[in-house]
Enzyme design. Sequence first.
Site, PDB file in Angstrom:
ATOM      1  N   LYS A 263      11.894 -19.072  43.925  1.00 11.79           N
ATOM      2  CA  LYS A 263      11.195 -20.230  44.501  1.00 11.79           C
ATOM      3  C   LYS A 263      10.906 -20.007  45.987  1.00 11.79           C
ATOM      4  O   LYS A 263       9.842 -20.381  46.487  1.00 11.79           O
ATOM      5  CB  LYS A 263      12.024 -21.501  44.299  1.00 11.79           C
ATOM      6  CG  LYS A 263      12.173 -21.925  42.848  1.00 11.79           C
ATOM      7  CD  LYS A 263      10.850 -22.320  42.208  1.00 11.79           C
ATOM      8  CE  LYS A 263      10.390 -23.683  42.686  1.00 11.79           C
ATOM      9  NZ  LYS A 263       9.174 -24.131  41.938  1.00 11.79           N
TER      10      LYS A 263
ATOM     11  N   TYR B  26      17.092 -17.668  40.750  1.00 15.66           N
ATOM     12  CA  TYR B  26      16.181 -18.821  40.670  1.00 15.66           C
ATOM     13  C   TYR B  26      15.698 -19.238  42.047  1.00 15.66           C
ATOM     14  O   TYR B  26      14.493 -19.310  42.309  1.00 15.66           O
ATOM     15  CB  TYR B  26      16.873 -19.999  39.978  1.00 15.66           C
ATOM     16  CG  TYR B  26      16.231 -21.328  40.314  1.00 15.66           C
ATOM     17  CD1 TYR B  26      14.907 -21.587  39.958  1.00 15.66           C
ATOM     18  CD2 TYR B  26      16.923 -22.316  41.009  1.00 15.66           C
ATOM     19  CE1 TYR B  26      14.300 -22.785  40.288  1.00 15.66           C
ATOM     20  CE2 TYR B  26      16.327 -23.520  41.328  1.00 15.66           C
ATOM     21  CZ  TYR B  26      15.011 -23.752  40.971  1.00 15.66           C
ATOM     22  OH  TYR B  26      14.419 -24.940  41.314  1.00 15.66           O
TER      23      TYR B  26
ATOM     24  N   THR C  50      12.053 -26.421  45.894  1.00 15.75           N
ATOM     25  CA  THR C  50      13.400 -26.956  45.712  1.00 15.75           C
ATOM     26  C   THR C  50      14.188 -26.817  47.005  1.00 15.75           C
ATOM     27  O   THR C  50      13.968 -25.876  47.785  1.00 15.75           O
ATOM     28  CB  THR C  50      14.149 -26.200  44.595  1.00 15.75           C
ATOM     29  OG1 THR C  50      15.536 -26.577  44.593  1.00 15.75           O
ATOM     30  CG2 THR C  50      14.070 -24.689  44.798  1.00 15.75           C
ATOM     31  N   ASP C  51      15.139 -27.725  47.220  1.00 17.97           N
ATOM     32  CA  ASP C  51      16.001 -27.593  48.397  1.00 17.97           C
ATOM     33  C   ASP C  51      16.968 -26.413  48.265  1.00 17.97           C
ATOM     34  O   ASP C  51      17.603 -26.007  49.234  1.00 17.97           O
ATOM     35  CB  ASP C  51      16.766 -28.889  48.653  1.00 17.97           C
ATOM     36  CG  ASP C  51      17.771 -29.226  47.571  1.00 17.97           C
ATOM     37  OD1 ASP C  51      17.691 -28.647  46.466  1.00 17.97           O
ATOM     38  OD2 ASP C  51      18.641 -30.079  47.816  1.00 17.97           O
ATOM     39  N   GLU C  52      17.048 -25.835  47.067  1.00 23.01           N
ATOM     40  CA  GLU C  52      17.955 -24.709  46.878  1.00 23.01           C
ATOM     41  C   GLU C  52      17.493 -23.449  47.599  1.00 23.01           C
ATOM     42  O   GLU C  52      18.255 -22.481  47.707  1.00 23.01           O
ATOM     43  CB  GLU C  52      18.153 -24.438  45.388  1.00 23.01           C
ATOM     44  CG  GLU C  52      18.899 -25.559  44.686  1.00 23.01           C
ATOM     45  CD  GLU C  52      19.431 -25.162  43.322  1.00 23.01           C
ATOM     46  OE1 GLU C  52      19.861 -24.004  43.161  1.00 23.01           O
ATOM     47  OE2 GLU C  52      19.411 -26.011  42.425  1.00 23.01           O
TER      48      GLU C  52
END
Length: 238
Positions: free
Chosen positions: A154, A150, A126-128
């Site tokens: 990741k 979260y 994810t880009d997060e």
Amino acid sequence: MVGKPKKILMSGAAGFIGSEAVRQAVAAGYAVSVIDCLSYAGDRRRLADVQNKITFYKKSICSKRDVEAIIKTERPRAIIHFAAETHVDRSILGSDAFIQTNIVGTQVLLDAARAAGVERFVHVSTDEVYGDIEKGQFYETTPLNPSSPYSSSKAAADLLIKSYMRTFGFPGIIVRPSNNYGPWQYPEKFMPVIIYKASQNEKIPVYGKGINVREWLYVADCAAGILRALEKGRIGEI
């Protein structure tokens, strides 16, 4: 290996993005097997159109025995790893499931894939993992700065895969999509919440001061990009 592997295994493919990738992969001629524990966000109805064309295993990626048995049976040439706990707010309330699925589950898949000689392993991150940015844009080389349990889980999975690439020459590829939207998205996510609240004339939740900006990616475009990375992406890259 560049080109279409004949057999691929997808984890978490009863989820929102994974199910779209399954539908596209079947249409493109792949032989697809799926492993999914069908958590609250998983739904086999997403795969109804292709259910007779795939092999489905209702198992957890955290089970070493089950994962090894499935890979031994299916003998996939490639794996696309979608399985993850993904909701930021849920991770803040409790991070246990995120650590287990996103880190431990990834490690189980990595070890099984390495032992079986899988030729490509595409990890859907994810880009997060990059955190927040005030202006400009992120690049694949931008340092990781996750801001929630979260995104931290990741980022940990990404780093674990990178370590396998370096230590074992593991054939990993990491993709980091931005926020997805589209059909079959679980209703706790941002877009469905906004649409539902608006349709019911209810107040729309505002995060922070309401000045944040997000990029959005249509789920079919995301899935197509992931399949392209499987076929043509360079091993070891993000």
